[in-house]
Each structure stands twice: as C-alpha cells, then as structure tokens.
Design an enzyme around this catalytic site. Structure first.
Site, PDB file in Angstrom:
ATOM      1  N   CYS A  33       0.830  -1.218   0.000  1.00 42.36           N
ATOM      2  CA  CYS A  33       0.000   0.000   0.000  1.00 42.36           C
ATOM      3  C   CYS A  33       0.854   1.254   0.000  1.00 42.36           C
ATOM      4  CB  CYS A  33      -0.952  -0.004   1.192  1.00 42.36           C
ATOM      5  SG  CYS A  33      -0.099   0.006   2.770  1.00 42.36           S
ATOM      6  N   CYS A 102      -2.510  -3.547   8.640  1.00 46.07           N
ATOM      7  CA  CYS A 102      -2.067  -2.207   9.041  1.00 46.07           C
ATOM      8  C   CYS A 102      -1.547  -2.241  10.476  1.00 46.07           C
ATOM      9  CB  CYS A 102      -3.210  -1.198   8.927  1.00 46.07           C
ATOM     10  SG  CYS A 102      -4.174  -1.369   7.412  1.00 46.07           S
TER      11      CYS A 102
HETATM   12 FE1  FES Z   1      -1.504   0.496   4.241  1.00 47.48          FE
HETATM   13 FE2  FES Z   1      -3.305   0.315   6.080  1.00 47.48          FE
HETATM   14  S1  FES Z   1      -3.634   0.172   3.954  1.00 47.48           S
HETATM   15  S2  FES Z   1      -1.186   0.393   6.333  1.00 47.48           S
END
Ligand code: FES
Length: 146
Positions: A33, A102
């Site tokens: 991400c 996360c």
């Molecule tokens: Fe990247 Fe939550 S989506 S840390």
C-alpha cells in the site's frame, strides 16, 4: 465498519509528531500500500519514557500506531517487545479483516525503533528483537497470526 475506538484514535491520534531528544527512531513501510510509519522513542534506564509517531498511511494505520504508542508508553523495552498486533487490534475493539495488516505495521514499527536503540549502542538487535518484517506482504500473508 470501524469501532468507536478506531474512529477516536483516527480522528484524535495520541502521540503524533517527532521527538527532538529521541534516542531511537524506527521506520517501516508496507510495500503493497506504500504506507510508512515512523516512531521516535526516548528510552531511559530501559524504560520508554516518551514516544511519538508519524504515519503516512491509511486510517487504520493511524489508529493502530496511536494505540500502540499508548500501550508502550512508560513500559520497559521487554514489555514493549511483547506487544503484538493482535493486542493492538483488541485494544481498538477490532479491525475489519482487510485492515489487520495495518496493525502489523504498528507492531513492526515498535520493534524497528527498539532495534535502532540497540544498533546505536553497537549491539546487534536481531537476537533480541527478531527479524523485522519491514515489508509486510499485505492481506494474504495472514498477518493476524504473526
Ligand atoms: Fe496500508 Fe493500512 S492500507 S497500512
């Protein structure tokens, strides 16, 4: 979708910022991400007396780093090393499954910062802290069991 506690820590995160007198700084990132978490500790006689963080990431990353810093403030290094992402998620009354990774970032950020503390003293941190998964592989890695 999100618990009240998650919303609270997201909208009003604790311990945000930098510590000018930090003696340990750790940074981890999630390759998938692209989110980044940085933590600053002031450690005195084995106790984390102050902690701040900066998260360039999603809401769950902000909430989990906020909660993680709250949970380790005033604790010894040994206690902080025992903090699991599961404990952070529980303290937040849960996270949606797709967001559990996360919380792994928060756990790893704590470990990376403690590793930096040892490295600065010329001590190899790996036998103490373990291997840091700087780049969590994302949802499919089963992070909640780490
Ligand atoms: Fe990247 Fe939550 S989506 S840390």
């Amino acid at each position: 979708m999100y618990s009240e506690k998650v919303m609270d820590h997201f909208t009003n995160p604790r311990n945000v910022g930098e510590l000018a007198d930090a003696n340990a700084i750790g940074e981890v990132g999630n390759a998938k991400c692209g989110d980044i978490m940085k933590m600053y500790f002031k450690i005195d006689k084995n106790v984390i007396v102050d902690v701040k963080f900066k998260t360039f990431g999603c809401g769950a990353a902000v909430a989990t780093s906020s909660m993680a810093t709250e949970l380790i403030k005033g604790k010894t290094i040994e206690e902080a090393l025992k903090l699991t992402n599961k404990a952070v998620v529980e303290a937040l009354d849960g996270l949606p499954p797709v967001k559990v990774h996360c919380s792994v970032l928060a756990e790893q950020a704590v470990k990376a910062t403690i590793a930096d503390y040892y490295t600065r003293q010329g001590i190899d941190p790996e036998p103490i802290v373990g291997k840091i998964e700087e780049h969590c592989h994302g949802d499919e890695c089963g992070c909640s069991t780490h």
